[in-house]
Write a protein that holds these residues in place. Structure first.
Motif, short mmCIF file in Angstrom:
data_model
loop_
_atom_site.label_atom_id
_atom_site.label_comp_id
_atom_site.label_asym_id
_atom_site.label_seq_id
_atom_site.Cartn_x
_atom_site.Cartn_y
_atom_site.Cartn_z
N ALA A 26 0.85 -1.19 0.00
CA ALA A 26 0.00 0.00 0.00
C ALA A 26 0.89 1.25 0.00
CB ALA A 26 -0.91 0.01 1.23
N ILE A 27 0.54 2.22 -0.81
CA ILE A 27 1.32 3.45 -0.94
C ILE A 27 1.16 4.28 0.33
CG2 ILE A 27 1.58 5.60 -2.24
CD1 ILE A 27 0.51 3.95 -4.70
N THR A 28 2.30 4.65 0.92
CA THR A 28 2.31 5.44 2.16
C THR A 28 2.95 6.82 1.97
OG1 THR A 28 4.39 4.42 2.84
CG2 THR A 28 2.34 3.38 3.62
N LEU A 29 3.63 7.02 0.85
CA LEU A 29 4.24 8.33 0.56
C LEU A 29 4.17 8.53 -0.95
CD1 LEU A 29 7.28 10.02 2.02
CD2 LEU A 29 7.23 9.75 -0.45
N TRP A 30 3.76 9.73 -1.35
CA TRP A 30 3.58 10.07 -2.77
C TRP A 30 3.92 11.55 -2.89
CZ3 TRP A 30 2.13 6.88 -6.78
CH2 TRP A 30 1.65 7.47 -7.95
N GLU A 44 -5.29 10.71 -3.97
CA GLU A 44 -5.75 9.60 -4.79
C GLU A 44 -4.86 8.37 -4.65
OE1 GLU A 44 -7.72 11.40 -8.81
OE2 GLU A 44 -5.60 11.86 -8.50
N ALA A 45 -3.57 8.59 -4.36
CA ALA A 45 -2.60 7.49 -4.33
C ALA A 45 -2.43 6.86 -2.96
CB ALA A 45 -1.24 7.98 -4.84
N LEU A 46 -2.44 7.66 -1.90
CA LEU A 46 -2.17 7.12 -0.56
C LEU A 46 -3.16 6.02 -0.19
CD1 LEU A 46 -1.21 10.28 1.53
CD2 LEU A 46 0.30 8.55 0.53
N GLY A 47 -2.62 4.93 0.31
CA GLY A 47 -3.43 3.80 0.73
C GLY A 47 -3.77 2.83 -0.39
#
Length: 145
Positions: A26-30, A44-47
């Motif tokens: 899961a994305i945690t930094l963007w 939109e990306a986080l999580g």
């Protein structure tokens, strides 16, 4: 070592995409570079899963490598540049190059993976056009002999 560096400001200021994901992917930094590169906002990306930017045909291979890195705590892409296709929010295909850093808990378990990514789509297209032109010229030269 200078400890006065503001890491959040650094991550925001870097032109390349910086993306971190947890052990599950899961994305945690963007960062802002990732927003510019892939078209998704941070919210939109986080999580979301890294499938967000991974072409469908490559997802199994990506996850096989990802889980192996999570299990072993090692990756050869810490120093070696990995060049792969990616997908933009608008659906277009991209060529990216990146390195990976593994982050660990105090107990030694992998806590996150951070990728520093550069968009190499134009370079890839230019090289492909040059290779095509070279093949055409070699074909003409062979026909002349």
């Amino acid at each position: 070592m200078n400890t006065n560096i503001d890491c959040q400001a650094l991550i925001a200021a870097v032109g390349d995409a910086i993306i971190a994901s947890d052990a599950s992917g899961a994305i945690t930094l963007w960062n802002a570079g990732a927003e510019r590169m892939f078209g998704y906002t941070e919210s939109e990306a986080l999580g979301r899963s890294l499938d967000l930017i991974t072409p469908e045909r490559l997802r199994q291979r990506h996850w096989d490598g990802y889980h192996k890195a999570m299990d072993t705590g090692t990756t050869k892409y810490g120093n070696d540049l990995l060049r792969v296709p990616a997908t933009h929010k608008d659906g277009r295909s991209m060529s990216i190059a990146f390195t990976v850093a593994m982050l660990f808990t105090p107990e030694g378990a992998v806590s996150a993976v951070v990728a520093v990514i550069r968009d190499e789509t134009q370079r890839f297209q230019d090289e492909r056009a040059l290779r095509k032109r070279l093949a055409e010229l070699e074909g003409l030269a062979a026909a002349d002999h």
